[in-house]
Design a protein around this motif. Structure first.
Motif, PDB file in Angstrom:
ATOM      1  N   TYR A  17       1.125  -1.512   0.173  1.00 21.61           N
ATOM      2  CA  TYR A  17      -0.048  -0.070  -0.122  1.00 21.61           C
ATOM      3  C   TYR A  17       0.766   0.934   0.183  1.00 21.61           C
ATOM      4  O   TYR A  17      -0.060   2.510  -0.253  1.00 21.61           O
ATOM      5  CB  TYR A  17      -1.475   0.160   1.098  1.00 21.61           C
ATOM      6  N   THR A  18       2.748   1.368  -0.093  1.00 20.61           N
ATOM      7  CA  THR A  18       2.783   2.689   0.469  1.00 20.61           C
ATOM      8  C   THR A  18       3.784   2.565  -1.606  1.00 20.61           C
ATOM      9  O   THR A  18       3.837   1.773  -2.337  1.00 20.61           O
ATOM     10  CB  THR A  18       3.975   2.395   1.422  1.00 20.61           C
ATOM     11  N   ARG A  70       5.862  -0.371  -3.845  1.00 20.37           N
ATOM     12  CA  ARG A  70       5.483  -0.231  -4.648  1.00 20.37           C
ATOM     13  C   ARG A  70       6.714   0.074  -6.229  1.00 20.37           C
ATOM     14  O   ARG A  70       7.216  -1.026  -6.918  1.00 20.37           O
ATOM     15  CB  ARG A  70       4.788   0.890  -6.148  1.00 20.37           C
ATOM     16  N   PRO A  76      -0.623  -1.152 -11.925  1.00 28.43           N
ATOM     17  CA  PRO A  76       0.969  -0.644 -11.411  1.00 28.43           C
ATOM     18  C   PRO A  76       2.093  -0.237 -12.349  1.00 28.43           C
ATOM     19  O   PRO A  76       2.005   0.950 -12.578  1.00 28.43           O
ATOM     20  CB  PRO A  76       1.343  -2.466 -11.003  1.00 28.43           C
ATOM     21  N   LEU A 103       0.273   6.698   1.100  1.00 31.18           N
ATOM     22  CA  LEU A 103      -0.445   4.889   0.403  1.00 31.18           C
ATOM     23  C   LEU A 103      -0.978   5.338  -0.447  1.00 31.18           C
ATOM     24  O   LEU A 103      -1.176   6.393  -1.173  1.00 31.18           O
ATOM     25  CB  LEU A 103      -1.474   5.130   1.893  1.00 31.18           C
ATOM     26  N   LEU A 104      -0.854   4.342  -1.224  1.00 33.38           N
ATOM     27  CA  LEU A 104      -1.695   4.580  -2.658  1.00 33.38           C
ATOM     28  C   LEU A 104      -3.210   3.688  -2.831  1.00 33.38           C
ATOM     29  O   LEU A 104      -3.204   3.228  -1.393  1.00 33.38           O
ATOM     30  CB  LEU A 104      -0.668   2.866  -3.147  1.00 33.38           C
ATOM     31  N   LEU A 117      -5.608   1.235  -4.366  1.00 33.47           N
ATOM     32  CA  LEU A 117      -5.138   0.632  -5.187  1.00 33.47           C
ATOM     33  C   LEU A 117      -7.032   0.090  -5.721  1.00 33.47           C
ATOM     34  O   LEU A 117      -7.033   0.113  -7.342  1.00 33.47           O
ATOM     35  CB  LEU A 117      -5.167  -0.898  -4.602  1.00 33.47           C
ATOM     36  N   GLU A 132      -6.499   2.590  -8.489  1.00 35.57           N
ATOM     37  CA  GLU A 132      -5.526   2.568  -9.530  1.00 35.57           C
ATOM     38  C   GLU A 132      -6.130   1.068 -10.313  1.00 35.57           C
ATOM     39  O   GLU A 132      -6.096   1.601 -12.068  1.00 35.57           O
ATOM     40  CB  GLU A 132      -4.363   1.491  -9.140  1.00 35.57           C
TER      41      GLU A 132
END
Lengths: 359, 495
Positions: free
Chosen positions: A225-226, A230, B352, B367-368, B370, B373
């Motif tokens: 998640y960060t 990635r 990604p 934080l991503l 997802l 994404e």
């Protein structure tokens, strides 16, 4: 059978396979079979040991396995970050020994750092010192690799020796705590919390195992998640692509070595608790075992694919093999041969699986 | 030329990969002395078919006959012994060995004691290169050669094995016009000696120049096989894409806005010298040059991949210094590299890969999201019709054209206002080319993106660019407005 018939049979078979493959359960099973190799290997190993010895599948033995394996799990989780970028950290054992030695010394005697005298310090300070030493060691590795532009293997091979040397200097080559020291305010015991960390249970499960679990969970979150996680995958998957996409390669590289060294320091601290002592040569098998755990767990040695879950399974596999062979009264000499063979065997299987299923 | 009994017959070849029926009962044959051209979009199955012939892949079913005898349990060794030589699109040279070592690799001349006769190695390599009419130092390390020279070395290596069936997979993609002419001469000579040649290409204009027959493949099937005389360009295109492409180069001519990028006296020793130009919003600026003229280096310098010696870059009239791609991306610049392999993370899925430049702008522990994404990936899969439409499929399984769309989607996702595309259609098929151009045109005309189109394909740069700058040895030698230039003018200015 004539050729035409053969072709038709093949086609019917292919259709049948296609229909089967599309059903959800089969897809799930297939997924497990393709991606769950390490888990299946571990389960088979467990099943075999259960039938081979009555002692394996007992609560006390499993708790014992968990306690012994937790330290390796912590090492392996950190090592996973490094290997995901396509690197390798040979210095984790030395880092652990260094961190444990330094913190053990400060917890058992008064030290004099550049004229500032302090100690013996308590548990919390000792832990913080261990983690700081780890961070420093990771920075050294990371900077050598990125700024010094040398291969990961060489950099960590060098620091492996150097860190052990610093640890020997710190401890004078003696186990800590030691009865032979004449250091000021020396104690001959570690803080009780340290020992609890390595030896006690909480809710029937070793505290060391809880720590391993927490480290793994935190790492999983970071990787999934960060942005750092990635970047780790991207750098290992294709360094050039990562660079063109604006990923800071050097920062990521330094980051993974710091993570690896901090987890190594933590592992060393827990190990010190279990052994009730620290010394400069401890954790000597952990370098290679942590790498083996990661690889058994399915993480690609060239980087880009894998994760901490596999590494936990890998560490448990190594732990269970060792424990099982002990229970079966196999001597250490044979144990090494068998362990080595299993590691290579698992990876051969994994490579075959990747080729066959393109997974 | 094509007479007698077939040299090669491939019958009902079938091959399935997980999720893809790559070859669906394909028939293919080859006569001695003919050049059989194999055409098809990326992912049509050409390469798979050739890999089965050369033994690096195994067919699920079907037969291969060479001179009437069935080849069982094919593998690369056996195929080579039977006289099948393949020149791959990706080089199979060992970069650290010398040219001669590479050419003789696998069949080093030895003396009685089993030691290598080095004199003979160099002589043999020299001879083969001489028949190719190329002048390459056989003692040079292969990595020091230009791409074109490597390509010719690769061809020489295969010819050293004296194949009866020669597979050429896009052999001209890295060659200049004179080198292509020379290669065609060699092919004709081989034809006269009765070698059967299978020639895979994307360049339709090569078909009448060199081919005897053409087979077009689409989606793992053979669409048809024609003599070259009957195969005009439009027929071939419609066979390849399953529809006639009225517009191969969709182009909207519009009024460009203010400059988004201005470059003054840019120098990057020793490649680029004193370059000044600007790109306006909504404009496609073409930069044409022969291989090695410095166009790619210019793209890298602008994007912060290579250092600049002197000069000044302005974005929206503001002086900027870009030392790393991160800075370029922050200023909403995008770069489509010449080499797709260098821009994708092969084992990761579309999501990604598309969001990578966005991720690089985040704080390390940022934080991503997802879910977003996946949404972004699905959106671009739909917008750019990326096939197969699977978010999680690792991009290494996509065809070249679809990979290129993923690379483009990246810069759409960051909302790039300046887009540098370097040979965007290199190695992708007609259908995907048209889609890529359509997209570039849409970005320029309706979203006001300033685009730098670097290309050595004259038809595409003439059709797509609002303005063309010609580059030679790191300097601009000419500038043409849309419609002003011709292929002759471009070539004259470039060489």
């Amino acid at each position: 059978m004539s050729e035409k018939n053969l072709t038709e049979t093949r086609e019917t078979r292919n259709e049948l396979v296609a229909t089967l493959a599309s059903s959800r359960i089969v897809r799930l099973l297939r997924h497990l079979l393709i991606h769950g190799g390490p888990v299946i290997a571990l389960l088979l190993l467990g099943l075999y040991l259960q039938s081979a010895t009555p002692y394996f599948w007992t609560e006390s033995n499993l708790v014992n396995v968990a306690r012994r394996t937790s330290v390796l799990v912590i090492f392996a989780v950190g090592q996973t970050f490094v290997i995901l970028t396509g690197g390798i950290d040979l210095s984790v054992g030395a880092t652990a020994a260094l961190a444990a030695s330094v913190s053990a010394v400060t917890m058992t005697q008064q030290v004099n750092v550049f004229g500032i005298k302090f100690g013996p310090v308590g548990f919390v300070e000792g832990l913080v010192i261990a983690l700081l030493v780890g961070t420093g060691a990771g920075l050294v590795n990371g900077l050598l690799i990125t700024r010094g532009r040398i291969p990961d293997f060489i950099a960590t091979l060098g620091t492996l020796e150097a860190f052990r040397g610093v640890a020997l200097l710190t401890t004078n080559g003696l186990p800590v705590p030691s009865y032979y020291t004449d250091a000021p305010k020396a104690r001959n015991y570690l803080p009780s919390e340290v020992i609890a960390l390595g030896s006690n249970d909480w809710l029937g499960i070793p505290i060391a195992a809880w720590i391993g679990l927490a480290v793994a969970l935190a790492s999983w979150i970071i990787l999934k998640y960060t942005a750092f996680g990635r970047s780790t995958f991207a750098v290992g998957g294709n360094r050039e692509a990562a660079r063109v996409s604006g990923i800071k390669i050097e920062r990521t590289k330094i980051g993974v070595y710091v993570v690896s060294a901090i987890t190594a320091a933590l592992a060393g601290f827990v190990l010190m608790g279990r052994l009730n002592s620290a010394n400069a040569l401890m954790a000597s098998q952990e370098n290679l075992n942590s790498i083996a755990s990661v690889v058994i767990g399915g993480t690609n040695l060239f980087g880009g694919e894998g994760g901490v879950f596999g590494s936990i399974i890998g560490a448990l596999t190594i732990g269970v093999i060792g424990n099982g062979l002990n229970l079966l009264n196999v001597t250490d000499f044979y144990q090494r041969i068998i362990q080595g063979s299993i590691i290579v065997g698992v990876v051969i299987f994994d490579q075959w699986r990747r080729r066959r299923f393109g997974a | 030329m094509a007479t007698g009994s077939p040299l090669l017959q491939m019958e009902r070849i079938d091959k399935t990969f997980p999720g893809v029926h790559a070859l669906d009962h394909v028939d293919f044959d080859l006569y001695p002395g003919e050049v059989h051209i194999l055409l098809g979009e990326n992912g049509a199955g050409k390469s798979t078919l050739m890999k089965i012939l050369s033994g690096s892949l195994e067919a699920d079913s079907g037969r291969i006959l060479i001179e009437g005898a069935e080849v069982r349990h094919n593998n690369p060794d056996r195929a080579a012994k039977l006289g099948v030589g393949m020149v791959y699109q990706e080089f199979s040279l060992v970069p650290t060995l010398t040219v001669a070592e590479n050419i003789c690799l696998g069949d080093m001349p030895r003396n009685r004691a089993g030691l290598i006769r080095w004199g003979e190695v160099y002589r043999r390599a020299q001879d083969i290169l001489a028949t190719l009419g190329v002048d390459i130092n056989v003692r040079a390390q292969t990595s020091s050669l230009s791409v074109a020279e490597q390509q010719l070395t690769e061809i020489a290596r295969i010819l050293a094995q004296e194949p009866r069936i020669l597979l050429l997979d896009e052999p001209t993609s890295a060659l200049s016009d004179t080198e292509v002419d020379r290669l065609f001469d060699i092919i004709r000579r081989l034809q006269e000696r009765g070698v059967g040649i299978i020639y895979i290409s994307h360049r339709l204009d090569e078909v009448p120049r060199i081919g005897t027959r053409v087979t077009v493949m689409r989606d793992g099937r053979v669409v048809g096989t024609l003599p070259v005389a009957e195969a005009d360009k439009n027929t071939l295109i419609s066979m390849m894409v399953g529809r006639r492409l009225a517009e191969q180069y969709p182009k909207t001519v519009s009024q460009p806005g203010p400059p988004v990028l201005r470059v003054e006296n840019l120098t990057a020793e020793p490649v680029l010298h004193d370059l000044s130009f600007e790109v306006r919003a909504g404009e496609i600026l073409g930069i044409f040059g022969l291989m090695g003229a410095g166009q790619t280096h210019l793209a890298h310098v602008l994007f912060g991949l290579e250092p600049m010696t002197s000069g000044q870059v302005y974005i929206d009239d503001e002086p900027v210094t870009i030392r790393h791609p991160t800075g370029a991306i922050r200023r909403r610049m995008g770069l489509l590299l010449r080499d797709r392999q260098a821009s994708l993370v092969p084992v990761q899925g579309l999501g990604p890969n598309i969001t990578l430049p966005k991720v690089s702008q985040r704080a390390l522990l940022g934080l991503l999201n997802l879910r977003s994404e996946t949404q972004i990936a699905s959106q671009y899969i739909a917008d750019l019709s990326i096939r197969p439409p699977q978010v999680r499929r690792p991009v290494k399984f996509l065809s070249g054209g679809n990979q290129q769309k993923v690379c483009l989607a990246r810069w759409l996702a960051t909302g790039a206002r300046i887009l540098i595309v370097d040979e965007p259609t290199r190695g992708i098929d007609v259908g995907a080319k048209a889609e890529v151009f359509g997209l570039l045109d849409r970005l320029a005309s309706s979203q006001n993106v300033g685009i730098i189109l670097i290309s050595s394909e004259m038809p595409e740069i003439l059709a797509m660019a609002d303005r063309i700058l010609v580059m030679r040895q790191g300097r601009f030698t000419a500038e043409y407005a849309y419609g002003e230039a011709t292929q002759e003018l471009l070539l004259k200015s470039a060489s």
